[in-house]
Design a protein around this motif. Structure first.
Motif, PDB file in Angstrom:
ATOM      1  N   ASP A 108      35.247  45.646  33.075  1.00 27.83           N
ATOM      2  CA  ASP A 108      36.524  44.959  33.226  1.00 27.83           C
ATOM      3  C   ASP A 108      37.010  44.486  31.869  1.00 27.83           C
ATOM      4  O   ASP A 108      36.278  44.509  30.876  1.00 27.83           O
ATOM      5  N   SER A 145      40.301  41.133  34.425  1.00 32.93           N
ATOM      6  CA  SER A 145      41.182  42.123  35.049  1.00 32.93           C
ATOM      7  C   SER A 145      40.652  42.739  36.334  1.00 32.93           C
ATOM      8  O   SER A 145      41.364  43.523  36.960  1.00 32.93           O
ATOM      9  N   GLY A 146      39.429  42.434  36.720  1.00 38.45           N
ATOM     10  CA  GLY A 146      38.858  43.088  37.893  1.00 38.45           C
ATOM     11  C   GLY A 146      39.466  42.606  39.201  1.00 38.45           C
ATOM     12  O   GLY A 146      40.162  41.594  39.260  1.00 38.45           O
ATOM     13  N   ASN A 190      34.131  38.840  37.400  1.00 34.65           N
ATOM     14  CA  ASN A 190      33.163  39.656  36.680  1.00 34.65           C
ATOM     15  C   ASN A 190      31.827  38.936  36.602  1.00 34.65           C
ATOM     16  O   ASN A 190      31.774  37.746  36.259  1.00 34.65           O
ATOM     17  N   THR A 249      40.044  35.727  38.070  1.00 39.68           N
ATOM     18  CA  THR A 249      40.769  36.981  37.878  1.00 39.68           C
ATOM     19  C   THR A 249      42.255  36.693  37.689  1.00 39.68           C
ATOM     20  O   THR A 249      42.746  35.594  37.980  1.00 39.68           O
ATOM     21  N   ALA A 267      44.807  44.428  38.880  1.00 43.43           N
ATOM     22  CA  ALA A 267      43.378  44.741  38.965  1.00 43.43           C
ATOM     23  C   ALA A 267      43.124  46.074  38.269  1.00 43.43           C
ATOM     24  O   ALA A 267      43.490  47.130  38.787  1.00 43.43           O
ATOM     25  N   SER A 287      40.112  48.224  35.985  1.00 43.14           N
ATOM     26  CA  SER A 287      38.807  48.422  35.357  1.00 43.14           C
ATOM     27  C   SER A 287      38.843  49.775  34.653  1.00 43.14           C
ATOM     28  O   SER A 287      39.772  50.566  34.842  1.00 43.14           O
TER      29      SER A 287
END
Length: 329
Positions: free
Chosen positions: A128, A229-230, A234, A242, A252, A254
């Motif tokens: 991520d 960004s996941g 993370n 997030t 979102a 990855s």
């Protein structure tokens, strides 16, 4: 096919067979030296996975394996270099998939065709991205929305760095700015580590980059990760919310590091390298070592990697159009 962590960690019947016969059928390595080429600088996440895999491939896939850092042009130089090498298994490309799936949308002309000039071998890991700020941003800024509000009120500090122009973290930063109604000026670097050095020095306000490239700088006390960004938190930065948790929609993202041979590599050679990589990526010391850089080790079949490239290429087209970024090819 739905690509996710669980699916890619599972071994299909075909790849299990390859792994089982790998050591036996390919015990006599005919390759003297294999070179793993990365387009990013030493010390970063890309370089880290290359060096750990090189340690494992030496003596199995080849008698020795080394890493070569061919930086520049946001990773294009490395891809172009490998494209021009013989398909004899001596030169292996390791690259983030964005160089193959996003670049076709932003460059009018690339020096390579991802689907023609390379032979997919295996995914190496998934990771991520984090969005971090440095000492030039007030300590009172603790979330991404707060940073965007601060950047709007302080235009001179409305900027961020990323590992390369046109990379996934570049687009993440640009999309964050669009959602916050502020234009964040972008600075592209030759990898995340040079960007982090400028962040620590107060030359830029923020960095969007692989989570592992950021977490290693947290002990300095000068860097704060505002968001990841996941689709979920993370595991390498469990206390960081997030983007979605902070009310930022459709963010979102990855990415994978993956391995390729030049075009027209024989199926036997691809199977041989895939089996060696699958074995290496399943070893505890590799899994733990990659984890220190925020990388989750995993492997895939060549067919799965090919499908992933097609899927992600289609995904990024509309996103690139929304951001409006183009580059000189």
């Amino acid at each position: 096919m739905n690509f996710n962590r669980r699916h890619l960690l599972q071994t299909t019947g075909a790849s299990a067979l390859l792994a089982a016969i790998g050591q036996r059928a390919f015990a006599q390595a005919s390759i003297e030296t294999a070179t793993i080429v990365t387009g990013f600088a030493a010390g970063g996440t890309s370089d880290n996975i290359c060096r750990r895999l090189a340690q494992k491939l030496g003596g199995d896939y080849a008698r020795t394996a080394v890493v070569e850092n061919r930086t520049g042009a946001g990773g294009q130089i490395a891809v172009t270099y490998v494209k021009g090498k013989p398909a004899d298994g001596t030169t292996i490309l390791q690259t983030p998939t964005s160089i193959l799936t996003i670049y076709p949308h932003i460059y009018k002309k690339l020096p390579y065709d991802p689907m023609v000039d390379l032979t997919p071998v295996s995914i190496g890991c998934i990771f991520d991205f984090g969005f971090a700020v440095g000492p030039s941003v007030p300590a009172s800024v603790k979330t991404v929305p707060e940073f965007l509000a601060w950047a709007k009120a302080n235009p001179a500090g409305a900027n961020f760095g990323s590992p390369a122009a046109g990379s996934t973290p570049h687009f993440i930063g640009a999309l964050l700015g669009k959602q916050g109604g502020v234009e964040l000026k972008h600075a592209g670097y030759r990898g995340t580590q040079p960007a982090m050095l400028d962040l620590l020095g107060g030359n830029i306000s923020a960095v969007s980059g692989p989570i592992g490239d950021i977490t290693q700088h947290l002990p300095s006390g000068k860097v704060r990760i505002l968001g990841v960004s996941g689709a979920k938190r993370n595991r390498f930065a469990p206390d960081v919310p997030t983007f979605g948790e902070q009310g930022i929609k459709d963010m979102a993202h990855s990415e994978w590091f993956a391995f390729f041979l030049p075009a027209k590599a024989s199926p036997e050679l691809v199977a041989r390298l895939n089996a060696s990589m699958k074995t290496a990526l399943a070893q505890k010391d590799v899994i733990d070592g990659l984890g220190t850089f925020g990388l989750e080790a995993m492997s895939s079949t060549p067919a799965e990697l090919t499908e992933l490239l097609k899927k992600d290429t289609a995904k990024w087209g509309p996103i690139v159009k929304e951001v409006g970024f183009t580059a000189e090819g």
